[in-house]
Design a protein around this motif. Structure first.
Motif, PDB file in Angstrom:
ATOM      1  N   GLU A   1       8.474  -9.637   7.537  1.00 54.85           N
ATOM      2  CA  GLU A   1       9.430  -8.896   8.367  1.00 54.85           C
ATOM      3  C   GLU A   1      10.261  -7.946   7.527  1.00 54.85           C
ATOM      4  OE1 GLU A   1      10.255 -11.997  12.055  1.00 54.85           O
ATOM      5  OE2 GLU A   1      11.369 -12.233  10.171  1.00 54.85           O
ATOM      6  N   VAL A   2      10.665  -8.395   6.325  1.00 50.29           N
ATOM      7  CA  VAL A   2      11.427  -7.508   5.447  1.00 50.29           C
ATOM      8  C   VAL A   2      10.608  -6.275   5.100  1.00 50.29           C
ATOM      9  CG1 VAL A   2      12.452  -7.282   3.158  1.00 50.29           C
ATOM     10  CG2 VAL A   2      12.909  -9.307   4.518  1.00 50.29           C
ATOM     11  N   SER A   3       9.297  -6.460   4.897  1.00 48.40           N
ATOM     12  CA  SER A   3       8.430  -5.315   4.602  1.00 48.40           C
ATOM     13  C   SER A   3       8.465  -4.312   5.737  1.00 48.40           C
ATOM     14  CB  SER A   3       6.988  -5.787   4.380  1.00 48.40           C
ATOM     15  OG  SER A   3       6.899  -6.623   3.258  1.00 48.40           O
ATOM     16  N   ARG A   4       8.388  -4.795   6.964  1.00 39.96           N
ATOM     17  CA  ARG A   4       8.403  -3.880   8.102  1.00 39.96           C
ATOM     18  C   ARG A   4       9.784  -3.262   8.315  1.00 39.96           C
ATOM     19  NH1 ARG A   4       5.508  -7.542  12.563  1.00 39.96           N
ATOM     20  NH2 ARG A   4       5.827  -9.196  11.007  1.00 39.96           N
ATOM     21  N   ILE A   5      10.830  -4.072   8.081  1.00 39.57           N
ATOM     22  CA  ILE A   5      12.184  -3.505   8.187  1.00 39.57           C
ATOM     23  C   ILE A   5      12.381  -2.408   7.149  1.00 39.57           C
ATOM     24  CG2 ILE A   5      14.640  -4.025   7.938  1.00 39.57           C
ATOM     25  CD1 ILE A   5      13.937  -6.888   8.918  1.00 39.57           C
ATOM     26  N   MET A   6      11.903  -2.678   5.946  1.00 43.92           N
ATOM     27  CA  MET A   6      12.022  -1.690   4.884  1.00 43.92           C
ATOM     28  C   MET A   6      11.280  -0.408   5.257  1.00 43.92           C
ATOM     29  SD  MET A   6      10.386  -2.008   1.121  1.00 43.92           S
ATOM     30  CE  MET A   6       8.805  -2.034   1.960  1.00 43.92           C
ATOM     31  N   LEU A   7      10.085  -0.556   5.811  1.00 45.63           N
ATOM     32  CA  LEU A   7       9.316   0.608   6.217  1.00 45.63           C
ATOM     33  C   LEU A   7      10.030   1.350   7.344  1.00 45.63           C
ATOM     34  CD1 LEU A   7       6.809   2.337   6.067  1.00 45.63           C
ATOM     35  CD2 LEU A   7       5.629   0.678   7.535  1.00 45.63           C
ATOM     36  N   ALA A   8      10.549   0.608   8.314  1.00 45.63           N
ATOM     37  CA  ALA A   8      11.280   1.249   9.408  1.00 45.63           C
ATOM     38  C   ALA A   8      12.493   2.007   8.874  1.00 45.63           C
ATOM     39  CB  ALA A   8      11.723   0.194  10.421  1.00 45.63           C
TER      40      ALA A   8
ATOM     41  N   GLU B   1      12.799   3.252   5.844  1.00 44.76           N
ATOM     42  CA  GLU B   1      12.344   4.409   5.074  1.00 44.76           C
ATOM     43  C   GLU B   1      11.961   5.559   5.992  1.00 44.76           C
ATOM     44  OE1 GLU B   1      13.053   5.649   1.995  1.00 44.76           O
ATOM     45  OE2 GLU B   1      12.375   3.678   1.350  1.00 44.76           O
ATOM     46  N   VAL B   2      11.296   5.222   7.099  1.00 42.35           N
ATOM     47  CA  VAL B   2      10.939   6.269   8.062  1.00 42.35           C
ATOM     48  C   VAL B   2      12.203   6.934   8.604  1.00 42.35           C
ATOM     49  CG1 VAL B   2       9.935   6.698  10.327  1.00 42.35           C
ATOM     50  CG2 VAL B   2       8.755   5.202   8.705  1.00 42.35           C
TER      51      VAL B   2
ATOM     52  N   HIS C   1       9.695  14.099  -3.963  1.00 38.71           N
ATOM     53  CA  HIS C   1       9.903  12.673  -4.196  1.00 38.71           C
ATOM     54  C   HIS C   1       8.648  11.888  -3.825  1.00 38.71           C
ATOM     55  CE1 HIS C   1      12.891   9.590  -5.179  1.00 38.71           C
ATOM     56  NE2 HIS C   1      12.252   8.808  -4.337  1.00 38.71           N
ATOM     57  N   THR C   2       8.430  10.804  -4.574  1.00 44.57           N
ATOM     58  CA  THR C   2       7.265   9.949  -4.342  1.00 44.57           C
ATOM     59  C   THR C   2       7.713   8.557  -3.936  1.00 44.57           C
ATOM     60  OG1 THR C   2       5.942  11.159  -5.975  1.00 44.57           O
ATOM     61  CG2 THR C   2       5.202   8.947  -5.380  1.00 44.57           C
ATOM     62  N   PHE C   3       7.189   8.059  -2.810  1.00 45.22           N
ATOM     63  CA  PHE C   3       7.441   6.693  -2.365  1.00 45.22           C
ATOM     64  C   PHE C   3       6.179   5.872  -2.604  1.00 45.22           C
ATOM     65  CE2 PHE C   3      10.506   9.147   0.035  1.00 45.22           C
ATOM     66  CZ  PHE C   3      11.646   8.357  -0.027  1.00 45.22           C
ATOM     67  N   ILE C   4       6.351   4.732  -3.261  1.00 43.59           N
ATOM     68  CA  ILE C   4       5.224   3.849  -3.542  1.00 43.59           C
ATOM     69  C   ILE C   4       5.406   2.564  -2.749  1.00 43.59           C
ATOM     70  CG2 ILE C   4       4.014   2.550  -5.322  1.00 43.59           C
ATOM     71  CD1 ILE C   4       4.895   4.674  -7.333  1.00 43.59           C
TER      72      ILE C   4
ATOM     73  N   THR D   1      -0.441  -3.973  14.809  1.00 42.01           N
ATOM     74  CA  THR D   1       0.723  -3.826  13.929  1.00 42.01           C
ATOM     75  C   THR D   1       0.339  -3.048  12.679  1.00 42.01           C
ATOM     76  OG1 THR D   1       1.624  -5.921  14.703  1.00 42.01           O
ATOM     77  CG2 THR D   1       2.494  -5.059  12.642  1.00 42.01           C
ATOM     78  N   ALA D   2      -0.836  -3.312  12.150  1.00 46.41           N
ATOM     79  CA  ALA D   2      -1.301  -2.597  10.970  1.00 46.41           C
ATOM     80  C   ALA D   2      -1.430  -1.101  11.261  1.00 46.41           C
ATOM     81  CB  ALA D   2      -2.634  -3.169  10.498  1.00 46.41           C
ATOM     82  N   LEU D   3      -1.915  -0.784  12.473  1.00 45.70           N
ATOM     83  CA  LEU D   3      -2.001   0.627  12.850  1.00 45.70           C
ATOM     84  C   LEU D   3      -0.614   1.272  12.873  1.00 45.70           C
ATOM     85  CD1 LEU D   3      -4.659   0.435  15.719  1.00 45.70           C
ATOM     86  CD2 LEU D   3      -4.969   1.413  13.433  1.00 45.70           C
ATOM     87  N   SER D   4       0.363   0.522  13.383  1.00 38.49           N
ATOM     88  CA  SER D   4       1.727   1.047  13.438  1.00 38.49           C
ATOM     89  C   SER D   4       2.283   1.267  12.031  1.00 38.49           C
ATOM     90  CB  SER D   4       2.629   0.084  14.207  1.00 38.49           C
ATOM     91  OG  SER D   4       2.214  -0.035  15.554  1.00 38.49           O
ATOM     92  N   VAL D   5       1.973   0.327  11.124  1.00 37.22           N
ATOM     93  CA  VAL D   5       2.419   0.491   9.742  1.00 37.22           C
ATOM     94  C   VAL D   5       1.788   1.733   9.129  1.00 37.22           C
ATOM     95  CG1 VAL D   5       2.295  -0.503   7.421  1.00 37.22           C
ATOM     96  CG2 VAL D   5       2.924  -1.937   9.366  1.00 37.22           C
ATOM     97  N   GLY D   6       0.494   1.906   9.347  1.00 33.94           N
ATOM     98  CA  GLY D   6      -0.178   3.089   8.812  1.00 33.94           C
ATOM     99  C   GLY D   6       0.422   4.367   9.347  1.00 33.94           C
ATOM    100  N   GLU D   7       0.731   4.367  10.647  1.00 37.73           N
ATOM    101  CA  GLU D   7       1.322   5.565  11.246  1.00 37.73           C
ATOM    102  C   GLU D   7       2.687   5.864  10.628  1.00 37.73           C
ATOM    103  OE1 GLU D   7       2.519   7.345  15.663  1.00 37.73           O
ATOM    104  OE2 GLU D   7       1.822   5.275  15.436  1.00 37.73           O
ATOM    105  N   ARG D   8       3.472   4.797  10.403  1.00 36.89           N
ATOM    106  CA  ARG D   8       4.808   5.018   9.821  1.00 36.89           C
ATOM    107  C   ARG D   8       4.721   5.528   8.394  1.00 36.89           C
ATOM    108  NH1 ARG D   8       4.782   3.922  14.824  1.00 36.89           N
ATOM    109  NH2 ARG D   8       6.847   3.961  15.760  1.00 36.89           N
ATOM    110  N   LEU D   9       3.778   4.988   7.639  1.00 36.93           N
ATOM    111  CA  LEU D   9       3.607   5.465   6.270  1.00 36.93           C
ATOM    112  C   LEU D   9       3.198   6.939   6.256  1.00 36.93           C
ATOM    113  CD1 LEU D   9       1.781   2.392   4.693  1.00 36.93           C
ATOM    114  CD2 LEU D   9       4.074   3.201   4.132  1.00 36.93           C
ATOM    115  N   ALA D  10       2.324   7.283   7.167  1.00 39.90           N
ATOM    116  CA  ALA D  10       1.891   8.678   7.265  1.00 39.90           C
ATOM    117  C   ALA D  10       3.063   9.573   7.678  1.00 39.90           C
ATOM    118  CB  ALA D  10       0.740   8.809   8.255  1.00 39.90           C
TER     119      ALA D  10
END
Length: 564
Positions: free
Chosen positions: A441-448, A450-451, A461-464, A476-485
């Motif tokens: 959940e922290v991973s997804r919160i962090m991604l949210a 960052e978006v 800037h580079t985000f890793i 959910t994985a698709l949503s993560v990919g979309e957010r990263l993109a």
């Protein structure tokens, strides 16, 4: 952003040269192939500890070098140039080369712009270039300082202005408190100084010395001590000059002048000499009269002489006690009044300083309340936006919020504490992330976050993201990919992932593949496109790159990976 990355003899990577671009780059490969080692290389460029065991077996040293493209006005340019490095500036962009050499034995070396630099400098430079999000880096999200920093960055100019106003008030308040503390500490010393000055004034005023008095007394004492010799000398001189019945020197001079005057007509030169004798006579007559006056006033006064000796002794005692000349004593006495005036009423100055502290504290609290209001406004907006992102990341019942609560004491950053809270599901309490959120959940919160926070473009800037998709799958994985993109639209994104659903959204795809040659194992780092990319996604889906079902699914993922 990272333009090129070159790795040599690092772990299982013998040699790799990867050209990177803007947007999202997925880094994939089988477990143990060396994906994490690729990120380890970037860690070295960020100033991470160099461990000799990371050097490839059989090699003498490992090296990592990357070319970063930044804005020409980036702080990185100044940091590198101040260290003596060279930066290639062209138009609005600049190219900066960072490198790290790690020997199998000995100390590592860091380079910036071709110049050897301290590893600490790489850390400073990296702050402006790279943000890493991984399993370990998620702890940063649990830090109040990091949360406060993220909120303040999100708040924009309005919050920044409130923060600047508070920092100014904080500095003024601290200064007033320090002045008060220093004054209180000095009050005891000031009291001792005041007593010393008062003693000085009392001692000097009791004697009342005058400038030049010592010389005058010395001269008068010398006269009184030699009065008889003086009287005898003056009386004899008067007798010799005036004599009796004009038998003295004056009468003789006058007689000579008269004789010469009688022959003036015969010899003009003798007349001139007669005139000179007349002048001598007048001068001698003045001297005789002066001696007469001085002699008549010359009295032997033992009491006056005693008084002079006593006065001189008093002056010497004063000089000895104070260790100064009379002139220095008079100067110190004059300055003492001004100093005493400053020290006369410390309580009044204390009251004034205490009032300044109260006024500065009031200003500080007013500025703090303005900062609180700005943070709460920004917090409400951030909470709503992150919550919306979480709902799209398969956390539909979660609510993210930002609490801005008063502190017991003001601090440099404000009068409040900032906390990121999560309500995991309806009816649950709002709890700090460290308590409420699991690792996934922290991973997804962090991604949210960052978006949301990366809404403003940061093209240099580079985000890793290192396996932030761990523990999730499917939609959910698709949503993560979309957010990263989506983050990749504004910045460069590198993500290590095991999920084809995430990798499908990448603009670029890098595969880390292990190869064996006899007893030697190494890793290739290659960019894949077209059918090669479909094969890699098929392998990630089914474990078989040639599975037609998996390839069809992979192709569908790629074609369906559209960022809204």
């Amino acid at each position: 952003m990272i333009d090129e990355l070159r790795i040599s003899n690092l772990g299982v990577i013998e040699s790799a040269h990867v050209d990177l671009s803007r947007g999202m780059t997925a880094i994939t490969g089988e477990t143990g192939a060396g994906k994490t080692m690729a990120l380890t290389s970037l860690g070295l460029l960020m100033g991470a500890k160099a461990e000799p065991h990371r050097v490839r077996q059989g090699a003498t040293a490992a090296s990592v070098e990357a070319t970063f493209v930044v804005r020409a006005d980036s702080p990185v340019v100044e940091l590198v140039e101040n260290a003596g490095g060279v930066v290639d500036v062209e138009g609005d962009e600049a190219a900066v080369i960072l490198a790290r050499h790690v020997p199998a034995k000995g100390r590592s070396r860091a380079y910036a712009g071709g110049q050897s630099v301290p590893v600490k400098l790489l850390e400073q430079i990296a702050e402006h270039l790279i943000t890493v999000h991984g399993q370990a880096d998620q702890l940063k999200l649990r830090s109040e300082a990091q949360q406060r920093h993220a909120l303040d960055a999100f708040g924009g100019q309005k919050l920044a202005a409130a923060r600047a106003g508070y920092e100014t008030a904080w500095a003024a308040s601290r200064e007033s408190e320090e002045l008060l503390a220093d004054f209180k500490a000095d009050m005891r010393q000031a009291a001792a100084e005041r007593l010393a000055l008062e003693a000085l004034v009392k001692r000097v005023d009791a004697v009342e010395p005058r400038a030049g008095e010592e010389d005058e007394l010395k001269a008068r004492a010398l006269v009184l001590e030699n009065v008889e010799d003086l009287r005898s000398a003056m009386a004899g001189s008067i007798a010799a000059l005036s004599g009796s019945d004009d038998a003295g020197a004056l009468g003789a001079i006058d007689a000579a002048a008269e004789l010469l005057a009688q022959v003036r007509d015969a010899d003009a030169e003798l007349g001139a000499l007669s005139d000179q004798l007349r002048e001598v006579s007048l001068l001698a007559s003045d001297v005789t009269n002066a001696l007469g006056v001085k002699l008549s006033g010359l009295d032997a006064d033992p009491e006056e002489l005693d008084s002079i000796h006593a006065r001189r002794a008093e002056l010497r005692s004063l000089q000895r006690d104070l260790g100064m000349t009379v002139e220095e004593i008079l100067a110190e006495r004059g300055a003492a009044d001004a100093k005493l005036a400053q020290l006369a009423a410390p309580e009044e100055h204390l009251v004034q300083l205490e009032e300044q502290v109260r006024a500065a504290h009031k200003t500080l609290m007013d500025a703090g309340r303005k900062l609180r209001a700005a943070r709460r406004t920004a917090g409400e907006k951030l909470g709503a936006m992150v919550t919306a992102e979480l709902h799209d990341l398969a956390m539909k019942d979660a609510t993210f919020s930002v609490a801005v609560e008063p502190r017991e004491e003001p601090a440099r950053h404000g009068i409040d504490s900032v906390s990121f809270l999560l309500r995991a599901h309806r009816g649950a309490p709002d709890l700090p992330l460290s308590v409420a959120a699991s690792g996934g959940e922290v991973s997804r919160i962090m991604l949210a976050l960052e978006v949301t926070l990366n809404a403003d473009p940061r093209p240099d800037h580079t985000f890793i993201f290192d396996e932030v998709d761990a523990g999730i799958g499917g939609k959910t994985a698709l949503s993560v990919g979309e957010r990263l993109a989506k983050v990749g639209r504004a910045s460069q994104v590198l993500t290590v992932t095991h999920l084809a659903q995430v990798a499908a959204y990448a603009n670029h795809h890098v595969v880390v593949a292990k190869k064996s040659e006899g007893v030697t194992t190494s890793t290739d780092v290659v960019v894949v496109e077209g059918e090669e990319r479909v094969s890699e996604l098929a392998r990630m889906l089914s474990g078989h790159a040639e599975s037609e079902v998996a390839r069809t699914h992979a192709a569908e993922l790629i074609s369906g990976a559209v960022v809204s």
